[in-house]
Scaffold this motif. Structure first.
Motif, mmCIF file in Angstrom:
data_model
loop_
_atom_site.group_PDB
_atom_site.id
_atom_site.type_symbol
_atom_site.label_atom_id
_atom_site.label_comp_id
_atom_site.label_asym_id
_atom_site.label_seq_id
_atom_site.Cartn_x
_atom_site.Cartn_y
_atom_site.Cartn_z
ATOM 1 N N GLY A 150 0.808 -1.209 0.000
ATOM 2 C CA GLY A 150 0.000 0.000 0.000
ATOM 3 C C GLY A 150 0.839 1.256 0.000
ATOM 4 N N PRO A 151 0.178 2.411 0.028
ATOM 5 C CA PRO A 151 0.913 3.678 -0.044
ATOM 6 C C PRO A 151 1.979 3.853 1.030
ATOM 7 N N ASP A 152 1.802 3.225 2.177
ATOM 8 C CA ASP A 152 2.760 3.424 3.266
ATOM 9 C C ASP A 152 4.130 2.799 3.002
ATOM 10 N N VAL A 153 4.274 2.001 1.922
ATOM 11 C CA VAL A 153 5.595 1.443 1.604
ATOM 12 C C VAL A 153 6.479 2.477 0.906
ATOM 13 N N LEU A 154 5.924 3.648 0.590
ATOM 14 C CA LEU A 154 6.712 4.726 -0.027
ATOM 15 C C LEU A 154 7.457 5.488 1.062
ATOM 16 N N SER A 155 8.767 5.603 0.908
ATOM 17 C CA SER A 155 9.601 6.229 1.933
ATOM 18 C C SER A 155 10.551 7.235 1.304
ATOM 19 N N TRP A 156 10.572 8.459 1.820
ATOM 20 C CA TRP A 156 11.444 9.540 1.346
ATOM 21 C C TRP A 156 12.775 9.437 2.092
ATOM 22 N N ARG A 157 13.848 9.085 1.361
ATOM 23 C CA ARG A 157 15.106 8.814 2.047
ATOM 24 C C ARG A 157 16.307 9.141 1.174
ATOM 25 N N GLU A 158 17.489 9.117 1.786
ATOM 26 C CA GLU A 158 18.733 9.368 1.069
ATOM 27 C C GLU A 158 19.089 8.177 0.171
ATOM 28 N N VAL A 159 19.492 8.500 -1.068
ATOM 29 C CA VAL A 159 19.900 7.473 -2.037
ATOM 30 C C VAL A 159 21.107 8.012 -2.815
ATOM 31 N N PRO A 160 21.820 7.166 -3.530
ATOM 32 C CA PRO A 160 22.960 7.655 -4.324
ATOM 33 C C PRO A 160 22.524 8.618 -5.428
ATOM 34 N N ASP A 161 23.371 9.580 -5.712
ATOM 35 C CA ASP A 161 23.094 10.501 -6.817
ATOM 36 C C ASP A 161 23.154 9.765 -8.147
ATOM 37 N N PRO A 162 22.260 10.082 -9.106
ATOM 38 C CA PRO A 162 22.366 9.505 -10.437
ATOM 39 C C PRO A 162 23.525 10.123 -11.206
ATOM 40 N N ALA B 105 4.783 14.255 -11.583
ATOM 41 C CA ALA B 105 3.346 13.987 -11.504
ATOM 42 C C ALA B 105 3.104 12.508 -11.242
ATOM 43 N N VAL B 106 1.966 12.233 -10.626
ATOM 44 C CA VAL B 106 1.586 10.867 -10.274
ATOM 45 C C VAL B 106 0.804 10.260 -11.429
ATOM 46 N N ASN B 107 1.188 9.037 -11.812
ATOM 47 C CA ASN B 107 0.491 8.305 -12.854
ATOM 48 C C ASN B 107 0.036 6.953 -12.328
ATOM 49 N N ARG B 108 -0.977 6.388 -12.975
ATOM 50 C CA ARG B 108 -1.484 5.082 -12.546
ATOM 51 C C ARG B 108 -0.378 4.032 -12.566
ATOM 52 N N ALA B 109 0.567 4.164 -13.486
ATOM 53 C CA ALA B 109 1.680 3.216 -13.549
ATOM 54 C C ALA B 109 2.518 3.242 -12.278
ATOM 55 N N ASP B 110 2.602 4.396 -11.620
ATOM 56 C CA ASP B 110 3.350 4.484 -10.364
ATOM 57 C C ASP B 110 2.691 3.622 -9.287
ATOM 58 N N VAL B 111 1.379 3.642 -9.262
ATOM 59 C CA VAL B 111 0.640 2.815 -8.307
ATOM 60 C C VAL B 111 0.875 1.334 -8.589
ATOM 61 N N TYR C 265 13.060 4.145 -8.766
ATOM 62 C CA TYR C 265 12.078 4.977 -8.090
ATOM 63 C C TYR C 265 10.917 5.282 -9.040
ATOM 64 N N PRO C 266 9.706 5.501 -8.523
ATOM 65 C CA PRO C 266 8.578 5.840 -9.408
ATOM 66 C C PRO C 266 8.766 7.214 -10.054
ATOM 67 N N GLY C 267 7.896 7.503 -11.000
ATOM 68 C CA GLY C 267 7.890 8.825 -11.624
ATOM 69 C C GLY C 267 8.215 8.793 -13.087
ATOM 70 N N LEU C 268 7.203 8.968 -13.947
ATOM 71 C CA LEU C 268 7.373 8.840 -15.388
ATOM 72 C C LEU C 268 7.489 10.178 -16.112
#
Length: 327
Positions: free
Chosen positions: A11-23, A38-44, A60-63
């Motif tokens: 569910g939505p609670d598995v999304l976590s804002w955290r530190e990750v390596p730079d691309p 923007a949020v898309n159905r594919a992200d869900v 990470y999500p985000g198209l």
């Protein structure tokens, strides 16, 4: 940098804002500092574990996103893009982050008159609608388009672009309020799929002929009804499976009416194909956006760390247009 990580499918609670390596941009890519996504159905679907990113894409999500180029990768010096350019971009993933590496061919300039939040709501919808309804479906001026889910980000964009290019537009939605918004965007006919038989209404509204092109997000559950709603030489474009993956159809009717069905995705296409779609959008769609004939419909803006709440809104279908996440 920080990004929204999917810690496990759920569910939505598995999304976590955290530190990750730079691309790090590879050959042919630029690094974009993200201002909004923007949020898309594919992200869900990705969050649920049913739509993993293609090989090589960020996890990470985000198209889509909008922001500013901060670095050029190898092989991009001749592309015309420069550090500091304000851009929006079609992504294979990674938009829910502070930075993302993007193939240079998937960049678009921010249309004049729009800010980054509005621009972030454009690339996925614009590229999806252009590649399906117009490139694959061949919708022409004077023809009739049926858009399912007219209140969605894709739906609101498809209605506007089809009208701007001279088509007649019929749309379905699940409430009078959403149908009223679709009418404001130019839809000629609104059909409440919860209360009406859309096949009957489409045939009534087209003098028995049917729609020339149908843009469908439902898949199997709508397949037979879509084909019964389609004109001779009609084209059904399926871009979603919200109504199921399988169905039985009457091939005889399809043969007699010379109908075609295409099931299309955008995310998994090769970079060269995406670049061609983006170029078509820049040439044919962006001028309409800059004239105001087509505009991004932003339902609400939310901070990037609140992606979980944005997903709850998406799953409730309480929105019209796009939910935008901002830095």
């Amino acid at each position: 940098m920080r990004a929204t990580v999917i810690t496990e499918p759920g569910g939505p609670d598995v999304l976590s804002w955290r530190e990750v390596p730079d691309p790090v941009p590879s050959t042919g890519e630029v690094l974009v500092e993200v201002a909004a996504t923007a949020v898309n159905r594919a992200d869900v679907m990705q969050r649920l574990g049913s739509y993993p990113p293609p090989p090589g894409a960020p996890e990470y999500p985000g198209l889509e996103c909008a922001g500013r180029i901060v670095a050029l990768g190898p092989g991009t010096a001749e592309t015309g893009w420069r550090a500091g350019d304000e851009v929006c971009a079609l992504l294979s993933g990674g938009g829910y982050a502070e930075r993302v590496a993007v193939p240079a061919g998937q960049l678009l300039r921010v249309p004049s008159g729009l800010d980054a939040v509005e621009a972030a709501a454009l690339p996925e919808a614009a590229c999806t609608v252009w590649s399906t309804v117009f490139m694959a479906g061949g919708l022409r001026s004077g023809e009739t388009l049926l858009v399912h889910g007219g209140g969605s980000g894709i739906g609101t964009f498809a209605i506007q672009l089809a009208k701007a290019r001279g088509a007649r537009v019929l749309t379905t939605a699940g409430s009078p309020e959403k149908l009223a918004r679709c009418a404001e965007l130019g839809a000629d006919v609104g059909i409440n799929y919860r209360a009406e038989d859309f096949v009957k209404r489409v045939r009534e509204e087209t003098g028995g002929a049917g729609a020339d092109v149908i843009l469908d997000i439902m898949g199997g559950g709508y397949l037979d009804r879509n084909l019964r709603s389609l004109n001779v030489d009609g084209r059904l474009i399926i871009i979603g499976l919200m109504g199921g993956r399988t169905a039985e159809i009457d091939l005889g009717r399809m043969l007699v009416k010379r109908q075609s069905v295409q099931a299309l995705t955008l995310r998994s296409r090769p970079a060269a194909e995406k670049a061609a779609i983006v170029a078509g959008v820049a040439e044919h769609v962006w001028p309409l956006v800059e004239k105001g004939a087509v505009r991004p419909i932003v339902d609400r803006r939310m901070p990037l760390p609140q992606a979980a709440e944005a997903h709850r809104v998406m799953e409730s279908s309480a929105h019209v247009g796009k939910i935008v996440l901002t830095r």
